[in-house]
Design an enzyme around this catalytic site. Structure first.
Site, mmCIF file in Angstrom:
data_model
loop_
_atom_site.group_PDB
_atom_site.id
_atom_site.type_symbol
_atom_site.label_atom_id
_atom_site.label_comp_id
_atom_site.label_asym_id
_atom_site.label_seq_id
_atom_site.Cartn_x
_atom_site.Cartn_y
_atom_site.Cartn_z
ATOM 1 N N ASN A 33 0.853 -1.191 0.000
ATOM 2 C CA ASN A 33 0.000 0.000 0.000
ATOM 3 C C ASN A 33 0.889 1.242 0.000
ATOM 4 O O ASN A 33 2.108 1.147 -0.030
ATOM 5 C CB ASN A 33 -0.950 -0.021 1.207
ATOM 6 C CG ASN A 33 -0.185 -0.079 2.502
ATOM 7 O OD1 ASN A 33 0.538 0.848 2.845
ATOM 8 N ND2 ASN A 33 -0.327 -1.184 3.231
ATOM 9 N N LYS A 39 9.628 -16.906 -10.534
ATOM 10 C CA LYS A 39 8.827 -15.830 -11.137
ATOM 11 C C LYS A 39 7.732 -16.428 -12.031
ATOM 12 O O LYS A 39 8.024 -17.286 -12.873
ATOM 13 C CB LYS A 39 9.749 -14.920 -11.962
ATOM 14 C CG LYS A 39 9.017 -13.758 -12.562
ATOM 15 C CD LYS A 39 9.892 -12.959 -13.518
ATOM 16 C CE LYS A 39 9.007 -11.982 -14.278
ATOM 17 N NZ LYS A 39 9.513 -11.677 -15.568
#
Ligand code: PMT
Length: 402
Positions: free
Chosen positions: A209, A289
């Site tokens: 955030n 990944k």
């Protein structure tokens, strides 16, 4: 407060040096032991004899004028002082202090002292607004020096504006309040959380955030400046701490913050949870990944532990303060969190308000305690807001009304 305190008064060369005479007199009337060091320019405005008579101590003007062969005067005074006040502080002495220059008695002593240093600037309005002076003051402030802002009004140079040395009574009052404030949390252990958490999806991607950590770091600094021993549990943040009484523990995920907060919870007197902790994290974290594929990618999320709720459930003697970041009905939602999480107070942050919330240097908050007393803090720097929050916490702990 000043009774028997050793006060070093540094007088630099400005017309306001005459006001330092009244300051010397008032300090001695309050019971302080005052020793004055004057720069050579200051002696052009006021005679050292005036300060000698008012302080009843020899006045120092020259590093090499050693009055006692058994002592080195600038080190002796530097060690002797509990408090140092520079009034008036010219742009020149501020510049020297900010750059470690020690080329006469005052700047040399200031470099050697461990005392709390209060700087009361006085200069022309344009000099005070000059970027070099502003940068020097900011640097000194970040090193823990305290400024007593000049007042606005008619200046000796003919200008009207900011730059007039603050009145001696106000300088003394400010120092007394600050000294009282610096002992407000002495002996207390304060645990603070700050910043965001990062919840990993794979080695290169995460959910997070916009929290910068500024609010929580400001709380930690405010508590430490008020004498507390602080532990700061910080999510990823660019912020730095300057107070040695802060122990910083860096974490990344909500789970790590949970562990760290619980580890230090029992030994804490006050806990302030300013961090923006992720409520959800990816159910699965991939070791490699993730390759992109055709179509959408749905990530399943699971709840993280509610750290504040856990602290509230396990509360013993701690004074527990939560934050609430809200975008609608902030007071209603904030007060519900205060009750549900068994808090002693909550800082409600309407993050939709102008100048408030995530990332910026300012905030607008409402502090509500469990007696439902409410205090609105208007737009101000996160440092100012943090100082006020710590002051409210202190009042609440003492049972004083706000
Ligand atoms: O860091 P800055 O950029 O300076 O921004 C400051 C801030 C906006 C982050 C700060 O002022 C603020 O409002 N912090 C609380 C943010 C938040 O997560 O609020 P919330 O209403 O979602 O959570 C309420 C309380 O529960 C908070 O004290 C939070 O730390 C805590 N919580 C939340 C979730 C969780 N899993 N565990 C928690 O402990």
């Amino acid at each position: 407060m000043l009774q028997n305190k050793n006060v070093l008064l540094g007088v630099s060369g400005g017309i306001a040096a005459y006001k330092a005479c009244a300051l010397t007199s008032k300090l001695t009337q309050q019971g302080a032991n005052v020793k004055v060091i004057m720069t050579e320019s200051a002696t052009k405005f006021v005679s050292p004899l005036t300060f000698q008579a008012l302080s009843r101590n020899p006045v120092y003007t020259d590093t090499f004028d050693e009055k006692n062969p058994k002592k080195i005067a600038h080190i002796d005074i530097a060690d002797w002082a509990d408090i140092a006040i520079i009034a008036p502080a010219t742009a020149n002495i501020i510049g020297k202090m900010a750059n470690g220059i020690a080329d006469e008695m005052l700047s040399t002593t200031l470099l050697a002292t461990q005392a709390s240093v209060y700087i009361a600037p006085a200069m022309n309005v344009h000099m005070y607004a000059h970027q070099a002076v502003i940068a020097n003051m900011k640097k000194l402030e970040s090193w823990g020096y305290h400024f007593i802002e000049p007042g606005a009004g008619y200046l000796a140079c003919g200008y009207v504006g900011k730059g007039r040395l603050e009145e001696p009574e106000t300088i003394i009052e400010t120092i007394k309040n600050h000294q009282a404030g610096s002992a407000l949390f002495s002996g207390k252990k304060v645990l603070v959380s700050a910043g965001p958490t990062r919840e990993n999806i794979d080695p290169v991607r995460f959910f997070s955030n916009r929290s910068s950590g500024k609010m929580g770091f400001a709380i930690a600094e405010a508590a430490a400046n008020m004498g507390a021993e602080v532990t700061l549990v910080a999510g990823p943040s660019q912020e730095e701490i300057s107070n040695n009484n802060i122990k910083r523990i860096d974490i990344t995920t909500a789970a790590e913050m949970y562990e760290a907060m619980l580890k230090y919870y029992n030994g804490s007197d006050i806990v302030v949870k300013a961090a923006a902790v992720a409520d959800y994290r990816p159910k699965e974290t991939y070791a490699g990944k993730m390759k992109k594929q055709a179509g959408d990618w749905n990530i399943q999320m699971e709840r993280t532990n509610d750290i504040l709720q856990t602290l509230g459930d396990r509360k013993e003697n701690q004074f527990l303060v939560g934050f609430a970041a809200e975008t609608s009905n902030p007071l209603d939602y904030g007060k519900k969190k205060l009750k549900k999480k068994n808090l002693d107070a909550i800082v409600i942050n309407n993050v939709a308000a102008e100048g408030a919330g995530f990332s910026g240097d300012t905030n607008v908050v409402t502090y509500v305690n469990k007696q439902d007393e409410t205090k609105n803090l208007e737009l101000a720097s996160k440092q100012d807001i943090a100082n006020k929050i710590m002051q409210f916490i202190s009042n609440d702990m003492k049972g004083e009304t706000m």
